[in-house]
Design a protein around this motif. Sequence first.
Motif, PDB file in Angstrom:
ATOM      1  N   HIS A  81      17.304  -7.135  -3.990  1.00 43.90           N
ATOM      2  CA  HIS A  81      16.560  -6.865  -3.182  1.00 43.90           C
ATOM      3  C   HIS A  81      16.321  -5.223  -3.227  1.00 43.90           C
ATOM      4  O   HIS A  81      16.861  -3.932  -2.993  1.00 43.90           O
ATOM      5  CB  HIS A  81      17.921  -6.541  -2.065  1.00 43.90           C
ATOM      6  CG  HIS A  81      18.139  -6.493  -1.410  1.00 43.90           C
ATOM      7  ND1 HIS A  81      18.006  -5.009  -1.494  1.00 43.90           N
ATOM      8  CD2 HIS A  81      19.444  -6.303  -2.137  1.00 43.90           C
ATOM      9  CE1 HIS A  81      19.733  -4.145  -1.178  1.00 43.90           C
ATOM     10  NE2 HIS A  81      20.574  -5.187  -1.495  1.00 43.90           N
ATOM     11  N   SER A  82      14.534  -5.312  -3.427  1.00 46.99           N
ATOM     12  CA  SER A  82      14.146  -4.359  -3.389  1.00 46.99           C
ATOM     13  C   SER A  82      12.707  -4.220  -3.046  1.00 46.99           C
ATOM     14  O   SER A  82      12.150  -5.268  -3.208  1.00 46.99           O
ATOM     15  CB  SER A  82      13.787  -3.547  -4.606  1.00 46.99           C
ATOM     16  OG  SER A  82      13.441  -2.328  -4.970  1.00 46.99           O
ATOM     17  N   TRP A  83      12.546  -3.135  -2.276  1.00 47.67           N
ATOM     18  CA  TRP A  83      11.194  -3.013  -1.201  1.00 47.67           C
ATOM     19  C   TRP A  83      10.005  -1.903  -2.873  1.00 47.67           C
ATOM     20  O   TRP A  83       9.021  -1.827  -2.147  1.00 47.67           O
ATOM     21  CB  TRP A  83      11.451  -2.528   0.011  1.00 47.67           C
ATOM     22  CG  TRP A  83      11.355  -3.658   1.071  1.00 47.67           C
ATOM     23  CD1 TRP A  83      12.570  -3.469   1.260  1.00 47.67           C
ATOM     24  CD2 TRP A  83      10.708  -4.188   1.498  1.00 47.67           C
ATOM     25  NE1 TRP A  83      13.389  -4.526   2.175  1.00 47.67           N
ATOM     26  CE2 TRP A  83      12.057  -5.280   2.642  1.00 47.67           C
ATOM     27  CE3 TRP A  83       9.638  -4.600   1.985  1.00 47.67           C
ATOM     28  CZ2 TRP A  83      11.573  -6.245   3.150  1.00 47.67           C
ATOM     29  CZ3 TRP A  83       9.072  -6.000   2.741  1.00 47.67           C
ATOM     30  CH2 TRP A  83       9.613  -6.621   3.338  1.00 47.67           C
ATOM     31  N   TRP A  84      10.877  -2.215  -2.923  1.00 45.08           N
ATOM     32  CA  TRP A  84       9.987  -0.257  -3.880  1.00 45.08           C
ATOM     33  C   TRP A  84       7.965  -1.383  -4.849  1.00 45.08           C
ATOM     34  O   TRP A  84       7.664  -0.714  -4.517  1.00 45.08           O
ATOM     35  CB  TRP A  84      10.689   0.455  -5.034  1.00 45.08           C
ATOM     36  CG  TRP A  84      11.320   1.268  -4.082  1.00 45.08           C
ATOM     37  CD1 TRP A  84      12.529   1.529  -4.156  1.00 45.08           C
ATOM     38  CD2 TRP A  84      11.178   2.533  -3.241  1.00 45.08           C
ATOM     39  NE1 TRP A  84      12.916   2.486  -2.838  1.00 45.08           N
ATOM     40  CE2 TRP A  84      11.815   3.084  -2.618  1.00 45.08           C
ATOM     41  CE3 TRP A  84       9.448   3.259  -3.310  1.00 45.08           C
ATOM     42  CZ2 TRP A  84      11.930   4.333  -1.943  1.00 45.08           C
ATOM     43  CZ3 TRP A  84       9.308   4.677  -2.558  1.00 45.08           C
ATOM     44  CH2 TRP A  84      10.089   4.830  -1.803  1.00 45.08           C
ATOM     45  N   LEU A  86       6.624  -3.782  -3.836  1.00 42.59           N
ATOM     46  CA  LEU A  86       5.392  -3.870  -3.096  1.00 42.59           C
ATOM     47  C   LEU A  86       4.973  -2.584  -2.949  1.00 42.59           C
ATOM     48  O   LEU A  86       3.913  -2.477  -2.152  1.00 42.59           O
ATOM     49  CB  LEU A  86       6.331  -4.252  -1.652  1.00 42.59           C
ATOM     50  CG  LEU A  86       5.162  -4.222  -0.838  1.00 42.59           C
ATOM     51  CD1 LEU A  86       4.262  -5.260  -0.403  1.00 42.59           C
ATOM     52  CD2 LEU A  86       5.942  -4.521   0.834  1.00 42.59           C
ATOM     53  N   SER A 116       6.051   6.737  -4.699  1.00 43.67           N
ATOM     54  CA  SER A 116       6.070   5.103  -5.211  1.00 43.67           C
ATOM     55  C   SER A 116       7.729   5.010  -5.987  1.00 43.67           C
ATOM     56  O   SER A 116       8.093   4.403  -6.141  1.00 43.67           O
ATOM     57  CB  SER A 116       5.327   4.000  -4.508  1.00 43.67           C
ATOM     58  OG  SER A 116       4.658   4.003  -5.788  1.00 43.67           O
ATOM     59  N   GLU A 123      15.582   4.680  -6.702  1.00 46.14           N
ATOM     60  CA  GLU A 123      16.166   4.117  -6.069  1.00 46.14           C
ATOM     61  C   GLU A 123      17.715   3.525  -5.788  1.00 46.14           C
ATOM     62  O   GLU A 123      18.675   3.855  -4.693  1.00 46.14           O
ATOM     63  CB  GLU A 123      15.218   2.324  -5.879  1.00 46.14           C
ATOM     64  CG  GLU A 123      16.617   1.589  -4.712  1.00 46.14           C
ATOM     65  CD  GLU A 123      15.497   0.334  -5.240  1.00 46.14           C
ATOM     66  OE1 GLU A 123      15.761  -1.055  -4.190  1.00 46.14           O
ATOM     67  OE2 GLU A 123      15.033   0.106  -5.782  1.00 46.14           O
TER      68      GLU A 123
END
Length: 131
Positions: A81-84, A86, A116, A123
Amino acid sequence: MKVQGWLFILCGIFFAAVDVVYWFWSREPVGTTAMAISVGFAFMIGYYLMYTARRIGEQPEDDKQGEISDGAGELGFFSPHSWWPLFVCLAVSLTAVGLVIGWWLFLIGVFAVIMSMIGFVFEYYRGHFSH
Protein backbone atom coordinates in the motif's frame (compact mmCIF):
# COMPACT_ATOMS: atom_id res chain seq x y z
CA MET A 1 15.78 -12.98 -20.96
CA LYS A 2 17.15 -13.93 -24.34
CA VAL A 3 13.66 -14.61 -25.66
CA GLN A 4 12.46 -11.16 -24.63
CA GLY A 5 15.57 -9.57 -26.11
CA TRP A 6 15.05 -11.30 -29.45
CA LEU A 7 11.37 -10.29 -29.45
CA PHE A 8 12.28 -6.63 -29.04
CA ILE A 9 14.99 -6.84 -31.69
CA LEU A 10 12.56 -8.46 -34.13
CA CYS A 11 9.98 -5.77 -33.31
CA GLY A 12 12.66 -3.16 -34.08
CA ILE A 13 13.35 -4.77 -37.45
CA PHE A 14 9.63 -4.86 -38.21
CA PHE A 15 9.19 -1.22 -37.16
CA ALA A 16 12.15 -0.24 -39.36
CA ALA A 17 10.62 -1.96 -42.40
CA VAL A 18 7.23 -0.37 -41.74
CA ASP A 19 8.91 3.00 -41.24
CA VAL A 20 10.60 2.80 -44.65
CA VAL A 21 7.34 1.80 -46.33
CA TYR A 22 5.50 4.59 -44.49
CA TRP A 23 8.07 7.15 -45.61
CA PHE A 24 7.82 6.19 -49.28
CA TRP A 25 4.04 5.95 -49.12
CA SER A 26 3.26 9.21 -47.30
CA ARG A 27 6.38 11.43 -47.32
CA GLU A 28 5.18 12.72 -43.96
CA PRO A 29 8.12 13.60 -41.67
CA VAL A 30 6.37 13.62 -38.28
CA GLY A 31 5.01 10.09 -38.47
CA THR A 32 8.25 8.82 -39.94
CA THR A 33 10.20 10.39 -37.09
CA ALA A 34 7.85 8.91 -34.50
CA MET A 35 8.23 5.47 -36.02
CA ALA A 36 12.02 5.91 -36.17
CA ILE A 37 11.97 6.68 -32.45
CA SER A 38 10.00 3.45 -31.94
CA VAL A 39 12.72 1.58 -33.86
CA GLY A 40 15.36 3.09 -31.61
CA PHE A 41 13.44 2.25 -28.43
CA ALA A 42 12.84 -1.35 -29.54
CA PHE A 43 16.52 -1.86 -30.36
CA MET A 44 17.59 -0.17 -27.13
CA ILE A 45 15.40 -2.41 -24.98
CA GLY A 46 16.37 -5.50 -26.98
CA TYR A 47 20.07 -4.70 -26.59
CA TYR A 48 19.65 -4.13 -22.86
CA LEU A 49 17.82 -7.43 -22.39
CA MET A 50 20.41 -9.35 -24.42
CA TYR A 51 23.27 -7.67 -22.52
CA THR A 52 21.64 -8.47 -19.18
CA ALA A 53 20.99 -12.07 -20.27
CA ARG A 54 24.72 -12.52 -20.96
CA ARG A 55 25.60 -11.14 -17.53
CA ILE A 56 23.15 -13.11 -15.38
CA GLY A 57 23.20 -16.38 -17.31
CA GLU A 58 20.40 -18.78 -18.16
CA GLN A 59 16.96 -18.01 -16.76
CA PRO A 60 13.99 -20.40 -16.45
CA GLU A 61 12.22 -18.73 -19.38
CA ASP A 62 15.20 -19.49 -21.65
CA ASP A 63 14.87 -23.26 -21.16
CA LYS A 64 12.81 -24.76 -23.99
CA GLN A 65 11.98 -27.80 -21.84
CA GLY A 66 11.24 -25.70 -18.76
CA GLU A 67 8.06 -25.84 -16.72
CA ILE A 68 6.06 -22.93 -15.38
CA SER A 69 6.98 -23.95 -11.84
CA ASP A 70 10.68 -23.37 -12.64
CA GLY A 71 10.08 -19.65 -12.46
CA ALA A 72 8.26 -19.81 -9.12
CA GLY A 73 9.60 -18.02 -6.10
CA GLU A 74 10.07 -14.53 -4.81
CA LEU A 75 10.23 -11.90 -7.54
CA GLY A 76 11.05 -8.94 -5.35
CA PHE A 77 9.51 -6.51 -2.91
CA PHE A 78 6.37 -4.70 -3.97
CA SER A 79 4.73 -2.15 -1.74
CA PRO A 80 1.41 -3.48 -0.44
CA HIS A 81 0.00 0.00 0.00
CA SER A 82 1.39 3.35 -0.97
CA TRP A 83 -0.12 6.76 -1.52
CA TRP A 84 3.00 8.16 -3.19
CA PRO A 85 2.17 7.13 -6.78
CA LEU A 86 -1.03 9.18 -6.50
CA PHE A 87 0.93 12.22 -5.33
CA VAL A 88 3.50 11.78 -8.12
CA CYS A 89 0.72 11.65 -10.72
CA LEU A 90 -0.99 14.72 -9.28
CA ALA A 91 2.30 16.61 -9.29
CA VAL A 92 3.01 15.65 -12.91
CA SER A 93 -0.52 16.74 -13.84
CA LEU A 94 0.07 20.07 -12.11
CA THR A 95 3.31 20.47 -14.07
CA ALA A 96 1.54 19.72 -17.37
CA VAL A 97 -1.21 22.20 -16.59
CA GLY A 98 1.51 24.69 -15.68
CA LEU A 99 2.88 24.44 -19.21
CA VAL A 100 -0.49 25.65 -20.46
CA ILE A 101 -1.32 28.27 -17.85
CA GLY A 102 1.98 29.84 -16.92
CA TRP A 103 5.57 29.39 -15.82
CA TRP A 104 4.74 30.13 -12.18
CA LEU A 105 2.44 27.07 -12.00
CA PHE A 106 4.95 25.00 -13.96
CA LEU A 107 7.67 25.78 -11.40
CA ILE A 108 5.34 24.89 -8.53
CA GLY A 109 4.59 21.62 -10.33
CA VAL A 110 8.29 20.84 -10.82
CA PHE A 111 8.86 21.43 -7.11
CA ALA A 112 5.90 19.16 -6.30
CA VAL A 113 7.26 16.43 -8.62
CA ILE A 114 10.67 16.58 -6.95
CA MET A 115 9.18 16.44 -3.46
CA SER A 116 6.78 13.61 -4.29
CA MET A 117 9.55 11.60 -5.96
CA ILE A 118 11.72 12.02 -2.88
CA GLY A 119 8.82 10.81 -0.75
CA PHE A 120 8.22 7.86 -3.08
CA VAL A 121 11.87 6.79 -3.17
CA PHE A 122 12.46 7.11 0.58
CA GLU A 123 9.08 5.74 1.65
CA TYR A 124 10.56 2.77 3.49
CA TYR A 125 13.54 4.62 4.98
CA ARG A 126 11.62 6.50 7.67
CA GLY A 127 8.58 6.17 9.85
CA HIS A 128 6.68 3.01 10.77
CA PHE A 129 7.78 0.97 7.73
CA SER A 130 11.53 1.67 7.94
CA HIS A 131 13.81 -1.36 7.92
